[in-house]
Design an enzyme around this catalytic site. Structure first.
Site, PDB file in Angstrom:
ATOM      1  N   GLN A  94     -16.154  -8.059 -16.025  1.00 21.06           N
ATOM      2  CA  GLN A  94     -15.131  -7.179 -15.764  1.00 21.06           C
ATOM      3  C   GLN A  94     -15.552  -5.814 -16.327  1.00 21.06           C
ATOM      4  OE1 GLN A  94     -11.270  -8.388 -17.561  1.00 21.06           O
ATOM      5  NE2 GLN A  94     -11.035 -10.185 -16.180  1.00 21.06           N
TER       6      GLN A  94
ATOM      7  N   TYR B 128      -5.860 -12.110  -3.537  1.00 19.06           N
ATOM      8  CA  TYR B 128      -5.357 -11.142  -2.784  1.00 19.06           C
ATOM      9  C   TYR B 128      -4.396 -11.746  -1.729  1.00 19.06           C
ATOM     10  CZ  TYR B 128      -9.854  -9.205  -4.163  1.00 19.06           C
ATOM     11  OH  TYR B 128     -10.939  -8.503  -4.772  1.00 19.06           O
TER      12      TYR B 128
ATOM     13  N   SER C 277     -12.281  -1.870  -9.358  1.00 20.21           N
ATOM     14  CA  SER C 277     -11.204  -1.466 -10.336  1.00 20.21           C
ATOM     15  C   SER C 277     -11.436  -0.170 -10.923  1.00 20.21           C
ATOM     16  CB  SER C 277     -11.125  -2.482 -11.473  1.00 20.21           C
ATOM     17  OG  SER C 277     -10.445  -3.694 -10.877  1.00 20.21           O
TER      18      SER C 277
HETATM   19  P1  NAD Z   1      -6.579  -4.039  -2.766  1.00 19.46           P
HETATM   20  O1  NAD Z   1      -7.022  -2.649  -3.162  1.00 19.46           O
HETATM   21  O2  NAD Z   1      -7.263  -4.803  -1.832  1.00 19.46           O
HETATM   22  O3  NAD Z   1      -4.812  -4.032  -2.313  1.00 19.46           O
HETATM   23  C1  NAD Z   1      -3.880  -3.603  -2.824  1.00 19.46           C
HETATM   24  C2  NAD Z   1      -2.688  -4.280  -2.835  1.00 19.46           C
HETATM   25  O4  NAD Z   1      -2.087  -4.204  -1.376  1.00 19.46           O
HETATM   26  C3  NAD Z   1      -2.796  -5.741  -3.333  1.00 19.46           C
HETATM   27  O5  NAD Z   1      -1.978  -6.022  -4.460  1.00 19.46           O
HETATM   28  C4  NAD Z   1      -2.358  -6.589  -2.019  1.00 19.46           C
HETATM   29  O6  NAD Z   1      -1.576  -7.742  -2.482  1.00 19.46           O
HETATM   30  C5  NAD Z   1      -1.290  -5.546  -1.407  1.00 19.46           C
HETATM   31  N1  NAD Z   1      -1.277  -5.741   0.129  1.00 19.46           N
HETATM   32  C6  NAD Z   1      -2.060  -6.020   1.012  1.00 19.46           C
HETATM   33  N2  NAD Z   1      -1.495  -5.912   1.988  1.00 19.46           N
HETATM   34  C7  NAD Z   1      -0.097  -5.908   2.152  1.00 19.46           C
HETATM   35  C8  NAD Z   1       0.863  -5.463   2.765  1.00 19.46           C
HETATM   36  N3  NAD Z   1       1.068  -5.971   4.074  1.00 19.46           N
HETATM   37  N4  NAD Z   1       2.267  -5.250   2.310  1.00 19.46           N
HETATM   38  C9  NAD Z   1       2.285  -4.803   0.999  1.00 19.46           C
HETATM   39  N5  NAD Z   1       1.038  -5.033   0.009  1.00 19.46           N
HETATM   40  C10 NAD Z   1      -0.128  -5.505   0.664  1.00 19.46           C
HETATM   41  O7  NAD Z   1      -6.255  -4.699  -4.181  1.00 19.46           O
HETATM   42  P2  NAD Z   1      -6.945  -4.785  -5.505  1.00 19.46           P
HETATM   43  O8  NAD Z   1      -6.426  -3.398  -6.114  1.00 19.46           O
HETATM   44  O9  NAD Z   1      -8.291  -4.532  -5.058  1.00 19.46           O
HETATM   45  O10 NAD Z   1      -6.515  -5.959  -6.477  1.00 19.46           O
HETATM   46  C11 NAD Z   1      -6.426  -7.153  -5.618  1.00 19.46           C
HETATM   47  C12 NAD Z   1      -6.231  -8.289  -6.735  1.00 19.46           C
HETATM   48  O11 NAD Z   1      -7.334  -8.422  -7.552  1.00 19.46           O
HETATM   49  C13 NAD Z   1      -4.994  -8.223  -7.684  1.00 19.46           C
HETATM   50  O12 NAD Z   1      -4.138  -9.294  -7.992  1.00 19.46           O
HETATM   51  C14 NAD Z   1      -5.779  -7.549  -9.119  1.00 19.46           C
HETATM   52  O13 NAD Z   1      -5.023  -7.953 -10.057  1.00 19.46           O
HETATM   53  C15 NAD Z   1      -6.768  -8.564  -8.758  1.00 19.46           C
HETATM   54  N6  NAD Z   1      -8.105  -8.466  -9.661  1.00 19.46           N
HETATM   55  C16 NAD Z   1      -8.352  -9.129 -10.806  1.00 19.46           C
HETATM   56  C17 NAD Z   1      -9.300  -8.849 -11.466  1.00 19.46           C
HETATM   57  C18 NAD Z   1      -9.621  -9.507 -12.547  1.00 19.46           C
HETATM   58  O14 NAD Z   1      -8.966 -11.079 -12.358  1.00 19.46           O
HETATM   59  N7  NAD Z   1     -10.116  -9.526 -13.819  1.00 19.46           N
HETATM   60  C19 NAD Z   1      -9.964  -7.662 -11.665  1.00 19.46           C
HETATM   61  C20 NAD Z   1      -9.668  -6.608 -10.541  1.00 19.46           C
HETATM   62  C21 NAD Z   1      -8.650  -7.244  -9.749  1.00 19.46           C
END
Ligand code: NAD
Length: 427
Positions: A126, A227, A132
């Protein structure tokens, strides 16, 4: 071991891979830090401030010749051709979207470590999660851009000259950037609604102050690794249609669904745009050369529709806050370096899950499982993240496909260590 920071060359890139604060920590770990003269200028860090922190200020040629070269965005052609076998390059190198760069680095015998491939769900990774850290900044800036462009107030204002109702903001996609956009818009006083295809994001969206919208026409679409899964054509059309009704009722819409190397999902169609009131604003964080979350958005440009809707193609937001984004990125890079350095030397071990996620090329080959040859991995090329996004929305609109991190957990992504031999590869 010499670790260098080069000046970024990508157009509009203002960030720098290390800030002076990070230099002292890395020197304490036994590393010699070289900084290309002027590398920090656009993030407001002078050569003197790096020198005071213990770095040597060097020419570009010397910086590019270091054992480990740190950068934010991809190296330019001249830098690429200067690399020699045995060097290590670390940056946000987007190997899924830019496999040509990866192939070139492998051919030169350079070890590529890509910050956007860090397995984000591993707790020990992390502090290294640059996707992030940069998405957080982008979400914050997107809300500010929306507020600045909107011709009315975000908060409820009661004045002698009249009462202003609070702005209604809709955030589409509630990942890292979306949540930060919600929180920022709320702090500015707007009424915020949010939507995501993954219903489990509801609690997070509500915890930062949004009202979560559930669509009745599209069911849950959660996929692997946190995702979203790809929507079917029918689901996509139903989603766009139902979303249009919500979009029409909002003053500012911030779209955040980004898919590295893939065409982002189209969430705001032309019909939805036509239904919006004049003076409405959309900030499209998905804007990219591949197309955006919003019909007609152009990356890096602001477009005004015929019915008076402003669409901001917000494609390089972290760079627009280079001091903050460089500081966070420097912490991410430093955390990775300190994790990899033993007794002043870089010791790589692909048996370690974190390292297997981040090492893209090694020993003249592409070794990352997500980039392994489809035949070797026993899967279609698209699933391995090797194909360019299609022109239509039929296969490239969801973040489940070949996402960084997700690749680690996707079935059939090949065996760890599967290597793609390249013609003429060094080492
Ligand atoms: P991202 O930038 O790839 O996407 C942003 C958001 O868009 C996502 O929540 C996704 O579900 C949503 N999305 C995709 N297609 C869509 C659609 N057609 N309509 C509506 N929404 C849509 O995502 P991100 O910000 O990089 O994060 C993705 C995931 O990874 C999240 O669940 C985040 O919490 C998780 N994450 C986990 C950790 C961890 O476990 N430590 C760290 C970072 C991120």
């Amino acid at each position: 071991m010499k670790v260098s920071v080069v000046k970024e060359t990508a157009p509009g890139e203002r960030r720098v891979a290390l800030v002076p604060e990070a230099v002292a920590k890395l020197r304490a770990a036994g590393l010699d830090i070289l900084v290309e003269s002027g590398a920090g200028d656009r993030a407001w860090h002078t050569d003197d401030s790096y020198a005071e922190a213990g770095a040597a200020i060097v020419s570009r040629a010397d910086a590019l010749a270091a054992d480990v070269v740190l950068m934010v965005s991809r190296p330019d052609a001249a830098a690429l051709s200067s690399f020699r076998s045995g060097q290590v390059v670390i940056g946000l190198l987007a190997p899924l979207a830019d496999p040509d760069l990866t192939d070139a680095l492998a051919r030169s015998g350079v070890t590529e470590l890509s910050m956007d491939m860090i397995p984000r769900t591993l707790p020990r990774a992390q502090p290294m999660d640059a996707l992030s850290s940069q998405a957080n900044i982008a979400g914050y800036k997107a809300a500010l851009l929306g507020a600045a462009e909107y011709g009315r107030f975000f908060p409820l204002l009661i004045t002698a000259a009249g009462t202003a109702r609070p702005a209604k903001v809709l955030v589409l996609g509630t990942g890292v950037a979306g949540l930060q956009a919600i929180g920022t818009a709320r702090r500015l006083g707007a009424l915020v609604s949010a939507y995501d295809v993954r219903p489990e994001t509801r609690t997070e969206a509500e915890s930062v102050g949004a009202t979560f919208i559930e669509l009745t026409s599209v069911g849950p679409a959660s996929g692997e690794g946190g995702y979203a899964r790809a929507l079917t054509e029918d689901e996509r059309m139903a989603q766009q249609q139902e979303l249009a009704g919500h979009i029409a009722r909002h003053d500012v819409v911030i779209t955040t669904a980004q898919v590295p190397g893939r065409r982002p999902p189209l969430l705001v169609t032309e019909d939805a745009l036509k239904s919006m009131a004049a003076g409405s604003v959309i900030v499209d964080m998905g804007a990219s050369a591949l197309g955006g979350n919003v019909a007609g958005s152009v990356p890096g440009e602001t477009v005004l529709t015929e019915n008076g809707v402003t669409i901001i193609g917000a494609s390089a937001l972290p760079s627009s806050m280079a001091a903050a984004s460089s500081a966070m990125y420097a912490r991410n890079v430093s955390a990775l370096l300190l994790y990899l350095v033993k007794d002043g030397e870089l010791v790589l071990d692909r048996d370690d899950e974190l390292q297997a996620g981040v090492i893209v090329t090694s020993g003249g080959s592409v070794v990352h499982p997500a980039l392994a040859p489809p035949a070797a991995a026993g899967m279609p090329a698209a699933s391995a993240g090797l194909q360019a996004p299609p022109d239509d929305q039929s296969t490239g609109d969801q973040s489940t496909q070949a996402e960084p991190g997700a690749a680690q957990t996707s079935p059939g992504t090949g065996e760890e260590g599967t290597a793609r031999e390249l013609p003429g590869a060094a080492g």
